[in-house]
Design a protein around this motif. Structure first.
Motif, PDB file in Angstrom:
ATOM      1  N   PRO A  36       0.611  -1.206  -0.004  1.00  0.00           N
ATOM      2  CA  PRO A  36      -0.072  -0.057  -0.037  1.00  0.00           C
ATOM      3  C   PRO A  36       0.899   1.323  -0.061  1.00  0.00           C
ATOM      4  CG  PRO A  36      -0.114  -0.912   2.102  1.00  0.00           C
ATOM      5  CD  PRO A  36       0.520  -2.022   1.141  1.00  0.00           C
ATOM      6  N   GLU A  37       2.240   1.287   0.015  1.00  0.00           N
ATOM      7  CA  GLU A  37       3.028   2.456  -0.026  1.00  0.00           C
ATOM      8  C   GLU A  37       2.916   2.868  -1.494  1.00  0.00           C
ATOM      9  OE1 GLU A  37       4.569  -0.580   1.110  1.00  0.00           O
ATOM     10  OE2 GLU A  37       4.085   0.207   3.101  1.00  0.00           O
ATOM     11  N   TYR A  47       1.509   6.786  -8.854  1.00  0.00           N
ATOM     12  CA  TYR A  47       2.694   7.876  -8.594  1.00  0.00           C
ATOM     13  C   TYR A  47       3.857   7.271  -8.237  1.00  0.00           C
ATOM     14  CZ  TYR A  47       4.330  12.519  -7.386  1.00  0.00           C
ATOM     15  OH  TYR A  47       5.122  13.834  -7.281  1.00  0.00           O
ATOM     16  N   LEU A  76       1.105   4.571  -4.147  1.00  0.00           N
ATOM     17  CA  LEU A  76       0.072   5.385  -4.472  1.00  0.00           C
ATOM     18  C   LEU A  76      -0.885   5.060  -5.824  1.00  0.00           C
ATOM     19  CD1 LEU A  76      -1.871   7.574  -3.130  1.00  0.00           C
ATOM     20  CD2 LEU A  76      -0.446   9.304  -4.558  1.00  0.00           C
ATOM     21  N   PHE A 113      -4.328   4.998  -8.482  1.00  0.00           N
ATOM     22  CA  PHE A 113      -5.534   5.736  -8.755  1.00  0.00           C
ATOM     23  C   PHE A 113      -6.021   5.416  -9.910  1.00  0.00           C
ATOM     24  CE2 PHE A 113      -1.794   8.566  -8.866  1.00  0.00           C
ATOM     25  CZ  PHE A 113      -1.852   8.899 -10.232  1.00  0.00           C
ATOM     26  N   ASP A 150       3.562   5.907  -0.124  1.00  0.00           N
ATOM     27  CA  ASP A 150       2.392   6.510   0.936  1.00  0.00           C
ATOM     28  C   ASP A 150       2.641   6.008   2.261  1.00  0.00           C
ATOM     29  OD1 ASP A 150      -0.036   7.659   1.781  1.00  0.00           O
ATOM     30  OD2 ASP A 150      -1.341   6.453   0.381  1.00  0.00           O
TER      31      ASP A 150
END
Lengths: 439, 439
Positions: free
Chosen positions: B91-92, B106, B94, B96, B141
């Motif tokens: 989950p680090e 990203y 990012l 979308f 993230d």
């Protein structure tokens, strides 16, 4: 730089994905490669041009008294709720949730963030005027990204934000940026027409767009021929308060859509010029729109609470790379203005298998480096024709060719990329010519 | 720069949000402001330091033969599916959707993108070796971003990627970067210990982390005291193939976790040193992991198809700003090494209401500018104590104070920020001292 060690993947054919000439040439010249729709990687040659433009933009911002900061690309949605723009902004704004489900966005512009920074750190009228700028990547999720870096989704922009105590001071800040823009585009070698712009959804009172003239431009600009009497040299020498600013702000110039709304154009028909242009800069004076919405105040000289008057000032740095090519190319490739050229000299050794040629080329390359003249040295084992074509394509201003016949006569061939004019001269004469030009 | 026109919002109190000294000092010195968890705006003073570090990193990459490109911040998920890392990354990353529901991210790093660029543009073994790097913002993230820019979510990183024909050539590329890192950190004024690192999830054969030593460092480093005999000057003068590279790669140095796995440490207990460190660089040789997964091949000399051997080489540019402060500060504030200091000289006019002092300070400021010595000139109407405290806090290396008593004697007071040593000297002597240091 020796071409044999460089990374310059030129293409022989026009890439099918490109519709306009700057996009085609940037791909062919190995300046960029698309990574996703409207998102590009800048290869070494493209990056050098981008950095040259960025440097000139920065120098003129600094000269105008603006102070550089760097805001992040990612912003919090909360900030945009304060100004009311989070809901107003369309699907061009790239929105997402972070791992803690907080609403975030990739900044398309920075009015909100700079106003918040100013609000949280400036207290007194004595800290005004202030103009803060940054040069940072932005994202606008265009529905149909096209034309390469001219309408990309991820793009590099210089945006400045001025804060002043009153409207009169704000006009001074506006004019300082107007001057900085004239100087910037003139230094880039471009004729940029300042067009009176509608203030539109951002609101406010005064706005100019700067369009560089190019036959392939996306917009149609109507202007008084009087504009053509103001030369690049005069624009580059402009200072705040100088007559050229008043003249340029008073001479008629409109984009087509606005021009058509004008019922009685003050310019006689035979004085009215119509040219295509590319918008590369935009300046706004919008007053207290954001400072009021976001509660950004300073204490005035008598203790009263004042909302600073703001302006914002953008230059499309990555867009300019394409814009300059649109304005300056021929059938063989790009013609870079000196100020932004990725290399000043393209050195071609016609015969790498000839020791005398190789020695002479190596020696000249070393001398050029020593003199600080950025040179791309084609030392590859390729045909002369391919080497000439590459130098023409990538638009290096001066080409120097070393071959066996010339060496026997003690000369090299020097070609001006722009005019195509060739002359033979000694290495000494060449060095004098190149160093004189820089002085 | 006149402080009255600058944007330097210093804080008198320690901000409660900061736990570690570099974070506190960067906030207090007006270098950064948080915009969202782990996301910072760089104010003018912080940006100058960041750019100074970036410049030194770039110069040493170029010197090592690496070629600069610039990849975009936003990447397509498809690219990461090719390497298999899209699902593997936690989950680090990012992630979308864009407006057309395409999966994007990203970039936290660029192995995939650079491999794709290489694959699509390089065909022949003759184009190897090649090392491409960029200095670009990344996003990770982090679930608990903290420690300011030391563990931010949006951070500036230099990442280089080497491509070689075989393992032997790849080791040469690795060593060239090893040398570049030694030189880079030494030029930044930092002792950086190259620690043999586990290759971990990225795979591969050889890896070093570079830790700068600081009592407040996050990691514990164990190393042979022999390392301490290698000075900054020797590291800065390192060249590929020089003995210092072999020595540094063979001397024992491990991070705690790895050290504890070693059953018979070759270093005698009295020779083993334990210090705290901050990881600021990481180099990897990982072979054909990505070139194989992504079908990146070149044609070999005999027409055979080869997968290039790759390495990747990162430096945390924004992290270094915090790391240097952790390693170099005192109770009064930051102590910048000369090479990264935002200004070389802090000029203080003790009495702005005294015409003689103001004239002398203005004149000295003009002379310093003319000599190219970047100077912050405190021309504000503030108490002397506040001015001294600000210069100490922001860590300018040399402070020059002009006051009425000194002027009567024909001297100014010159203070060395690091040692605190003060001496009085004439303006001529000061100028000689400052220009001699630069030579």
């Amino acid at each position: 730089m020796r071409l044999s060690r460089y990374f310059l993947p030129v293409l022989k054919e026009d890439p099918s994905e490109a519709q306009i000439v700057s996009h085609k040439l940037m791909l062919r010249a190995g300046m960029i490669r698309q990574q996703a729709a409207g998102i590009y990687a800048w290869l070494p040659l493209g990056l050098k041009v981008l950095r040259n433009i960025e440097r000139i933009v920065r120098e003129e911002q600094n000269r105008a008294g603006a102070i550089e900061v760097l805001m992040p690309t990612i912003q919090s949605a909360d900030l945009w709720r304060e100004s009311g723009r989070y809901d107003a902004y369309g699907p061009e704004m790239l929105r997402f949730l972070d791992r803690h489900e907080r609403e975030m966005l990739y900044g398309p512009t920075n009015e909100e963030m700079i106003t918040a920074i100013f609000r949280d750190n400036v207290r007194s009228y004595r800290d005004l005027p202030k103009n803060l700028y940054h040069i940072q990547w932005k994202f606008r999720d265009e529905t149909r990204p096209r034309f390469g870096v001219m309408r990309g989704r991820e793009f590099l922009m210089k945006d400045a934000y001025s804060f002043d105590l009153d409207a009169e001071a704000a006009k001074k800040s506006y004019d300082a940026m107007f001057v900085a823009y004239l100087r910037t585009f003139a230094r880039l070698g471009m004729v940029a027409v300042p067009v009176r712009a509608p203030t539109g959804p951002i609101g406010g009172n005064l706005s100019h767009e700067f369009h560089i003239l190019a036959d392939t431009g996306e917009s149609e600009v109507f202007y008084d021929a009087a504009l053509e009497q103001i030369g690049l040299a005069e624009m580059e020498a402009a200072t705040p308060g100088s007559a050229v600013v008043d003249r340029l702000q008073s001479i008629y110039a409109m984009e087509q859509e606005e021009h058509e709304k004008v019922t009685d154009c003050p310019v006689p028909a035979d004085q009215l010029r119509k040219r295509r242009g590319i918008e590369v800069g935009h300046i706004f004076y919008f007053g207290t729109k954001y400072t009021q919405a976001m509660g950004c105040t300073v204490q005035g000289p008598d203790g009263q609470v004042l909302y600073p008057e703001m302006g914002s000032y953008g230059i499309g740095v990555s867009r300019l790379v394409g814009g300059i090519i649109e304005a300056s190319h021929d059938a063989s490739g790009i013609i870079w203005p000196d100020a932004v050229a990725p290399f000043q000299v393209g050195l071609i050794n016609l015969r790498v298998d000839d020791a005398k040629c190789a020695d002479a080329a190596d020696e000249l390359f070393a001398r050029l480096n020593l003199a600080g003249i950025d040179t791309l040295y084609d030392d590859r084992d390729e045909r002369g024709g391919a080497k000439f074509a590459t130098m023409d394509l990538i638009g290096v201003p001066t080409h120097v060719t070393i071959g066996p016949k010339g060496l026997d006569k003690g000369v090299v061939e020097v070609k001006d990329r722009k005019t195509g004019a060739k002359e033979e001269m000694s290495v000494e004469a060449l060095m004098n010519k190149l160093t004189a030009r820089r002085a």
